[in-house]
Enzyme design. Structure first.
Site, mmCIF file in Angstrom:
data_model
loop_
_atom_site.group_PDB
_atom_site.id
_atom_site.type_symbol
_atom_site.label_atom_id
_atom_site.label_comp_id
_atom_site.label_asym_id
_atom_site.label_seq_id
_atom_site.Cartn_x
_atom_site.Cartn_y
_atom_site.Cartn_z
ATOM 1 N N TYR A 1 1.911 -1.393 -4.468
ATOM 2 C CA TYR A 1 0.470 -1.301 -4.657
ATOM 3 C C TYR A 1 0.273 0.000 -5.432
ATOM 4 O O TYR A 1 0.789 1.049 -5.019
ATOM 5 C CB TYR A 1 -0.308 -1.187 -3.343
ATOM 6 C CG TYR A 1 -0.031 -2.263 -2.317
ATOM 7 C CD1 TYR A 1 0.180 -3.588 -2.673
ATOM 8 C CD2 TYR A 1 -0.022 -1.938 -0.960
ATOM 9 C CE1 TYR A 1 0.414 -4.559 -1.716
ATOM 10 C CE2 TYR A 1 0.200 -2.902 0.009
ATOM 11 C CZ TYR A 1 0.428 -4.208 -0.372
ATOM 12 O OH TYR A 1 0.659 -5.165 0.585
ATOM 13 N N CYS B 1 -0.969 2.982 -3.356
ATOM 14 C CA CYS B 1 -0.224 3.322 -2.138
ATOM 15 C C CYS B 1 0.496 4.654 -2.344
ATOM 16 O O CYS B 1 1.260 4.812 -3.298
ATOM 17 C CB CYS B 1 0.779 2.215 -1.830
ATOM 18 S SG CYS B 1 2.087 2.683 -0.693
ATOM 19 N N PHE C 1 3.012 5.978 -0.756
ATOM 20 C CA PHE C 1 4.466 5.843 -0.662
ATOM 21 C C PHE C 1 5.045 5.282 -1.962
ATOM 22 O O PHE C 1 6.108 5.702 -2.422
ATOM 23 C CB PHE C 1 4.848 4.966 0.529
ATOM 24 C CG PHE C 1 4.420 5.544 1.854
ATOM 25 C CD1 PHE C 1 5.089 6.628 2.391
ATOM 26 C CD2 PHE C 1 3.343 5.013 2.549
ATOM 27 C CE1 PHE C 1 4.705 7.172 3.608
ATOM 28 C CE2 PHE C 1 2.945 5.545 3.759
ATOM 29 C CZ PHE C 1 3.628 6.634 4.298
ATOM 30 N N CYS C 2 4.339 4.325 -2.556
ATOM 31 C CA CYS C 2 4.770 3.784 -3.857
ATOM 32 C C CYS C 2 4.657 4.847 -4.945
ATOM 33 O O CYS C 2 5.520 4.950 -5.825
ATOM 34 C CB CYS C 2 3.919 2.572 -4.237
ATOM 35 S SG CYS C 2 4.001 1.204 -3.059
#
Length: 379
Positions: A111, A114, A116-117
């Site tokens: 995403y 996101c 973390f991404c």
């Protein structure tokens, strides 16, 4: 294109060298043979008086058109030289890119908003690793039907090796870039899964060693030449995951207006159908506004959650200190990239503008932006 132009210059040059200059009464000179292009004296003096052009051609009579031909050949030669030089540089750049990525085919399922991404993208971008992105629909997640692991990010390596968890992905990639003696499947086994049930009765998956690089003692000393560098990097990478990331939602959904603006950004940048986008923007914004209040309570945040964000940023800058450009020194380390990746997802929102205005993080953030954009980790 450059090569074609160079060849044309060369052909004209040889034609000029092989074609004698012939005087044409009353006009000056023209090229005979293959060149066949009439040289007119118009505008430079014609008839009995020699103009500038006529004088130039007269000076060339002794050698026919050889000087002019040599000039064209020289131009063609220079063009060919530049073409070969450019091709060589391009080839070296491609080879360099292959060395950096070592021929790995990387596909990131994500995403865009996101954190973390965003951490994983920061690492891939900084080290100049080529990768493809598959934007996952956060409602249906049909792009992940093939996987039993249903979270993002997921990084696929060479279409057959699946890497889960942002910190594991980052540690694996960095280890591989330093020492390629172990393959990716071998490295992943160094970060085993550990399933457990949290205090809310939900099964969670954790990964052992996820903040560690799997290096030899010799490589470890090269990466961390000063005492305490490795421990510091691991500490702040974990801080980014366990604390900083939990400040994002309460801050971007702090008010109903900010929640709506945040979901407008999420829908615009994400992968939604028309109905899903409308539903996500309005219903999602209302839901996250309520959820953000629960998150504030769960993580013991202040009533004014901006203050926690400001403190976190200033704590980070204080940890870097005044003598270092980055926590890694003159170059970012994995902690720099993790913190940058988390904070970056707020760009374009009010929380980001407030953070840049009310904390000391701005100069470090801009340096990170430049380093990532320019793929400075390639060197």
């Amino acid at each position: 294109m450059a090569a074609a132009c160079a060849r044309s210059f060369s052909k004209v040059g040889w034609s000029l060298l092989e074609s004698p200059l012939v005087r044409r009464p009353g006009t000056g000179f023209y090229l005979s043979g293959n060149a066949g292009a009439r040289v007119s004296g118009r505008g430079y003096g014609t008839g009995s008086g020699l103009g500038l052009r006529s004088r130039l051609l007269s000076s060339l009579r002794a050698g026919g058109g050889r000087v002019l031909g040599c000039a064209f050949l020289l131009g063609g030669g220079l063009g060919l030289y530049q073409t070969v030089k450019f091709s060589a540089q391009q080839h070296l750049a491609e080879e360099h890119c292959k060395v950096q990525g070592d021929g790995l085919k990387l596909v990131l399922y994500q995403y865009k908003t996101c954190p973390f991404c965003s951490k994983v993208r920061a690492v891939l971008d900084y080290y100049g690793l080529p990768y493809e992105i598959v934007e996952v629909n956060p409602v249906m997640r049909k792009e992940l039907k093939w996987s039993t692991y249903r979270k993002v990010p997921i990084l696929m390596v060479d279409s057959d090796v699946q890497m889960n968890d942002s910190s594991v992905i980052i540690s694996c990639l960095k280890t591989y870039l330093i020492n390629k003696k172990k393959s990716m499947p071998e490295l992943i086994r160094c970060y085993p899964e550990m399933k457990s049930v949290n205090d809310r009765g939900k099964e969670v998956t954790e990964y052992n060693n996820k903040y560690w690089l799997m290096l030899s003692e010799e490589d470890n000393e090269l990466v961390y030449p000063e005492k305490g560098m490795q421990k510091e990097e691991r500490k702040w990478r974990q801080w980014a995951d366990d604390w900083l990331v939990h400040l994002i939602s309460p801050n971007v959904y702090r008010t109903s207006g900010e929640a709506l603006a945040s979901f407008d950004y999420i829908v615009r940048e994400g992968k939604f159908g028309n109905f899903e986008g409308f539903f996500a923007k309005y219903v999602g914004a209302a839901a996250m506004f309520i959820i953000s209040k629960r998150l504030k309570s769960r993580h013991n945040l202040q009533d004014d959650v901006r203050q926690d964000l400001y403190k976190a940023c200033n704590d980070w800058v204080a940890a870097i200190g005044k003598k270092r450009k980055f926590m890694g020194g003159d170059e970012p380390n994995l902690a720099d990239l993790a913190v940058f990746g988390v904070l970056r997802v707020m760009e374009g929102l009010q929380a980001f503008d407030d953070m840049m205005e009310n904390t000391k993080v701005k100069h470090w953030y801009r340096r990170m932006e430049t380093a990532t954009l320019n793929h400075e980790g390639r060197k």
